[in-house]
Design an enzyme around this catalytic site. Sequence first.
Site, PDB file in Angstrom:
ATOM      1  N   ASP A 230       5.388  -3.512   1.129  1.00 40.54           N
ATOM      2  CA  ASP A 230       5.623  -3.715   0.351  1.00 40.54           C
ATOM      3  C   ASP A 230       5.663  -5.129   0.602  1.00 40.54           C
ATOM      4  OD1 ASP A 230       8.567  -5.041   0.715  1.00 40.54           O
ATOM      5  OD2 ASP A 230       9.820  -3.503  -0.474  1.00 40.54           O
TER       6      ASP A 230
ATOM      7  N   ASP B 104       7.226   6.284  -3.052  1.00 44.09           N
ATOM      8  CA  ASP B 104       8.484   5.544  -1.405  1.00 44.09           C
ATOM      9  C   ASP B 104       9.241   5.738  -2.165  1.00 44.09           C
ATOM     10  OD1 ASP B 104       9.331   2.891  -1.271  1.00 44.09           O
ATOM     11  OD2 ASP B 104       7.734   3.393  -2.637  1.00 44.09           O
TER      12      ASP B 104
END
Length: 385
Positions: free
Chosen positions: A93, A268
Amino acid sequence: MKYELKKTNGNARRGRLTFSRPKGEYHVETPAFMPVGTYGTVKGMTPEEVAQTGAQILLGNTFHLWLRPGQEIMRQHGDLHDFMQWHGPILTDSGGFQVFSLGKLRKIKEEGVYFQNPISGEKVFLSPEKSMEIQYDLGSDIVMIFDECTPYPATFDYAKQSMEMSLRWAKRSRDRFDELQNPNALFGIIQGGVYEELRKVSVEKLVEIGFDGYAVGGLAVGEPKEDMHRILEYVCPQIPADKPRYLMGVGKPEDLVEGVRRGIDMFDCVMPTRNARNGHLFVTNGIVKIRNAKYRNDISPLDPECDCYTCKNYTKAYLYHLDKCGEILGARLNTIHNLRYYQRLMAEIRQAIDEDRFDDFVVEFYQRIGKEVPPLQLAKEGENA
């Protein structure tokens, strides 16, 4: 990275991601769930153990790995794969979500975000360009653009300003990614809160910039489930069908099923690992809270249908005992099981799509956990499927 859409069953999509890595080609079968390795480790697990659960790709956290151990030590090892000894694909991320979760410790400007390092207290600056540079050093196979995660609740005007700044940051992320000549994949992140017209603008502009995949961000931040489902139903058909779709930070097993029902390919969440450490275990017919005293003398396996190391070797009474004694092994065995549960669920989903019986699977799944199937408003994708 290559994405191949192999099959659809209703809105559910069956695909494959292919990554060329130094140790060869890696395939990720989708829909896929990515365990979270925030600090370069899935808590308590070796990379081999994570792979044995069926995980094909991991998520790493740019923000935390930048603060500790930092870019220099990462470069000295090679990259994050070498540092943590996971040689399969890694998605990172951008750090945006962590920065925005700092609340009053951060100040958002057009150029980026100024914030107080939660570890050292020093002032730090993170921008789209800096995020791309950190992720380049991490060797991320999938790089995420730097964006502002719009909070919930947010007014239309705030969500609009936030989404528009995220679009400007998306372009800056794309430009810096290209300048670095990064050979890996870059995903855009769709924002706009719970407002469909803002989500529409976000998707259109991101597609104009051009990315290798598209994530739906700013969900699972406190909004009602109905809003999450509505936004997914609205957004997914507008994402190019030949690109993977990633729902960030989601979620519970039923959230994965609902995401796939609406056309999502990748997920996720920290839930399976965090819940495992708190004795909250996912099983075929729902949840086992292993701290409950009723398991003190229960000599049955945690889940008779599960093939994980924990279920094949230990009883609920043993897991209860380990938890009561605060033994590290308890958290590890629980984590092995929860991650395997999630990977088994994804494998069942993929098989059901392959066999054109995903709708039947959804009914069976909800029957097993004793819940009603949520309504699905979405018509079957047609115009760009």
